[in-house]
Design a protein around this motif. Sequence first.
Motif, PDB file in Angstrom:
ATOM      1  N   GLN A  84       0.611  -1.042  -0.373  1.00  0.00           N
ATOM      2  CA  GLN A  84       0.033   0.205   0.095  1.00  0.00           C
ATOM      3  C   GLN A  84       0.440   1.025   0.165  1.00  0.00           C
ATOM      4  N   HIS A  85       2.040   1.365   0.850  1.00  0.00           N
ATOM      5  CA  HIS A  85       2.521   2.263   0.858  1.00  0.00           C
ATOM      6  C   HIS A  85       3.817   2.991  -0.249  1.00  0.00           C
ATOM      7  N   LEU A  86       4.615   1.144  -0.759  1.00  0.00           N
ATOM      8  CA  LEU A  86       5.717   1.931  -1.829  1.00  0.00           C
ATOM      9  C   LEU A  86       5.214   2.289  -3.032  1.00  0.00           C
ATOM     10  N   GLN A  87       6.384   3.287  -2.988  1.00  0.00           N
ATOM     11  CA  GLN A  87       5.456   3.206  -5.160  1.00  0.00           C
ATOM     12  C   GLN A  87       6.932   2.451  -5.710  1.00  0.00           C
ATOM     13  N   LYS A  88       8.129   2.612  -5.228  1.00  0.00           N
ATOM     14  CA  LYS A  88       8.830   1.895  -5.724  1.00  0.00           C
ATOM     15  C   LYS A  88       9.725   1.211  -5.282  1.00  0.00           C
ATOM     16  N   ILE A  89      10.912   0.374  -6.319  1.00  0.00           N
ATOM     17  CA  ILE A  89      11.966  -0.625  -6.493  1.00  0.00           C
ATOM     18  C   ILE A  89      13.284   0.099  -6.945  1.00  0.00           C
ATOM     19  N   GLU A  90      13.746   0.583  -6.706  1.00  0.00           N
ATOM     20  CA  GLU A  90      15.015   1.019  -7.348  1.00  0.00           C
ATOM     21  C   GLU A  90      15.984  -0.618  -7.217  1.00  0.00           C
ATOM     22  N   ILE A  91      16.967  -0.154  -8.229  1.00  0.00           N
ATOM     23  CA  ILE A  91      17.634  -1.790  -7.439  1.00  0.00           C
ATOM     24  C   ILE A  91      18.871  -1.193  -8.774  1.00  0.00           C
ATOM     25  N   HIS A  92      19.887  -0.963  -7.641  1.00  0.00           N
ATOM     26  CA  HIS A  92      21.393  -0.748  -9.046  1.00  0.00           C
ATOM     27  C   HIS A  92      22.323  -1.431  -8.890  1.00  0.00           C
ATOM     28  N   PHE A  93      22.729  -2.206  -9.934  1.00  0.00           N
ATOM     29  CA  PHE A  93      24.459  -2.693  -9.965  1.00  0.00           C
ATOM     30  C   PHE A  93      25.632  -1.900  -9.084  1.00  0.00           C
ATOM     31  N   GLU A  94      25.561  -0.692  -9.547  1.00  0.00           N
ATOM     32  CA  GLU A  94      26.368   0.163  -8.565  1.00  0.00           C
ATOM     33  C   GLU A  94      25.972   1.332  -8.131  1.00  0.00           C
ATOM     34  N   LEU A  95      26.372   2.227  -6.995  1.00  0.00           N
ATOM     35  CA  LEU A  95      25.943   3.164  -6.553  1.00  0.00           C
ATOM     36  C   LEU A  95      26.770   4.006  -5.397  1.00  0.00           C
ATOM     37  N   PRO A  96      27.194   5.093  -5.962  1.00  0.00           N
ATOM     38  CA  PRO A  96      28.558   6.238  -4.498  1.00  0.00           C
ATOM     39  C   PRO A  96      27.562   5.859  -3.498  1.00  0.00           C
ATOM     40  N   SER A  97      25.952   5.479  -3.137  1.00  0.00           N
ATOM     41  CA  SER A  97      25.880   5.704  -1.974  1.00  0.00           C
ATOM     42  C   SER A  97      23.562   5.453  -2.438  1.00  0.00           C
ATOM     43  N   THR A  98      22.944   4.292  -1.538  1.00  0.00           N
ATOM     44  CA  THR A  98      21.856   4.560  -1.746  1.00  0.00           C
ATOM     45  C   THR A  98      21.724   5.657  -1.513  1.00  0.00           C
ATOM     46  N   ASN A  99      21.555   6.836   0.162  1.00  0.00           N
ATOM     47  CA  ASN A  99      21.710   7.413   0.697  1.00  0.00           C
ATOM     48  C   ASN A  99      21.703   8.355  -0.082  1.00  0.00           C
ATOM     49  N   ASN A 112       7.593   9.772  -2.942  1.00  0.00           N
ATOM     50  CA  ASN A 112       8.233   9.181  -1.549  1.00  0.00           C
ATOM     51  C   ASN A 112       7.768   7.896  -1.386  1.00  0.00           C
ATOM     52  N   GLY A 113       8.016   6.814  -0.507  1.00  0.00           N
ATOM     53  CA  GLY A 113       7.766   5.453  -0.805  1.00  0.00           C
ATOM     54  C   GLY A 113       9.058   4.727  -1.112  1.00  0.00           C
ATOM     55  N   VAL A 114       9.695   5.431  -1.552  1.00  0.00           N
ATOM     56  CA  VAL A 114      10.844   4.834  -2.666  1.00  0.00           C
ATOM     57  C   VAL A 114      12.247   4.322  -1.909  1.00  0.00           C
ATOM     58  N   VAL A 115      12.164   2.888  -2.714  1.00  0.00           N
ATOM     59  CA  VAL A 115      13.212   2.782  -1.583  1.00  0.00           C
ATOM     60  C   VAL A 115      14.325   1.726  -3.051  1.00  0.00           C
ATOM     61  N   CYS A 116      15.462   2.322  -2.448  1.00  0.00           N
ATOM     62  CA  CYS A 116      17.102   2.012  -3.459  1.00  0.00           C
ATOM     63  C   CYS A 116      17.529   0.943  -2.644  1.00  0.00           C
ATOM     64  N   LEU A 117      17.792   0.155  -4.000  1.00  0.00           N
ATOM     65  CA  LEU A 117      18.950  -0.622  -3.442  1.00  0.00           C
ATOM     66  C   LEU A 117      20.216  -1.125  -4.175  1.00  0.00           C
ATOM     67  N   ALA A 118      21.301  -1.064  -3.644  1.00  0.00           N
ATOM     68  CA  ALA A 118      22.711  -1.221  -5.131  1.00  0.00           C
ATOM     69  C   ALA A 118      23.411  -2.805  -4.505  1.00  0.00           C
ATOM     70  N   GLU A 119      24.136  -2.800  -5.322  1.00  0.00           N
ATOM     71  CA  GLU A 119      24.663  -4.297  -5.155  1.00  0.00           C
ATOM     72  C   GLU A 119      25.953  -3.889  -4.864  1.00  0.00           C
ATOM     73  N   GLN A 120      26.906  -2.681  -4.691  1.00  0.00           N
ATOM     74  CA  GLN A 120      27.855  -2.250  -4.261  1.00  0.00           C
ATOM     75  C   GLN A 120      27.564  -1.020  -4.119  1.00  0.00           C
ATOM     76  N   GLN A 121      28.463  -0.616  -2.601  1.00  0.00           N
ATOM     77  CA  GLN A 121      28.709   1.120  -2.915  1.00  0.00           C
ATOM     78  C   GLN A 121      29.661   1.501  -3.018  1.00  0.00           C
ATOM     79  N   THR A 122      30.466   2.705  -3.782  1.00  0.00           N
ATOM     80  CA  THR A 122      31.688   2.986  -3.949  1.00  0.00           C
ATOM     81  C   THR A 122      32.435   3.955  -2.748  1.00  0.00           C
TER      82      THR A 122
END
Length: 339
Positions: A84-99, A112-122
Amino acid sequence: MLKPEMNSVSTMMKILADGQFHSGTELGQTLGCTRSAIWKVIDSLRASGIEIYSVRGKGYRLSSQIELLDSDKIYSHLDSIAKQHLQKIEIHFELPSTNTHLLETVGISGSNGVVCLAEQQTTGRGRRGRTWVSPFGGNLYLSLLWRFAGGAVQLAGLSLAMAIAITRALHELGLDSVAVKWPNDILVSNQKLSGILLELAGEASGPCSVVIGVGLNVQASNTEMSAVDQPWIGLESGLGRRVSRNELAGRIINHLLAAIQEFELDGLTPFLEEWKAHDCYAGKEVMLHLPEGDIRGVVRGVDNTGALLLAQAGEVRRFHSGEISMRPVVGPDSPRVDL
Ligand code: BTN
């Protein structure tokens, strides 16, 4: 050396994720590139710390099979509140930082309600300006962007509530021996399993967006984790079994979103009992490291704004997190470990 396209790198990882050998010819055909372009992709993966074996006549394989992050799989673990509350899940192979990535989207309408994940952060970031070591594929680096209508003043204690949300997800996975360390670290056997970094964008009085960043160690055997400068533990060691990162991400998202709804209604109060039950320093003597000097005292829990209560010579003082770190006082000669 020219860096290969991120698309080729992530496609290559999707192929190699099964842990089997794949020949250079097969990889070249799938990626639509030459053998020398394949070498470049392999070199760049190795340079990011990913172990890839190559055997003449057989091709390339990872040191072991890995489960890559997958938004459909994560979605399949979400409950109705999260959906109900989640708008989007983003998955990245690599990001400097998901924050950092989500902070850059604040202000874009509907963010709002966006989740971001990365396999690795540089350049993964921890609290108090520290680095969060973020090697490829073995751990969880997850950030959630949430807009709070009430402004920053309403957010006192949010970081503790988020720590409790993570402990709830870990209990669901069967990890009972979880402890919390003020303000928002999650420990197992005094070793750090997970940390939370909250970052605010907005004004103190008006609506503000918060990025809730969760780093959770999952695997134990990544050579890059040797760069972590404090005792740490992976969830798989704590549980004694393999863990699906997609299931873990789904459960964490469920609990973060449910806890945010609870927190918006009643603040930290509904989380205080659980905090007390898991507080690893309750009743213990600790040293607080403040910018203006060290303070020693006995932990008397937290109040409903999330402030630490520290007893000193009969008087109980409150401390808000900011730039404070806390260490146990075990004995005069005991090693000082900044958890
Ligand atoms: C801590 O110092 O304990 C907090 C660590 C928070 C790390 C997470 S990983 C996902 C998100 N992105 C970052 O750069 N940091 C947070």
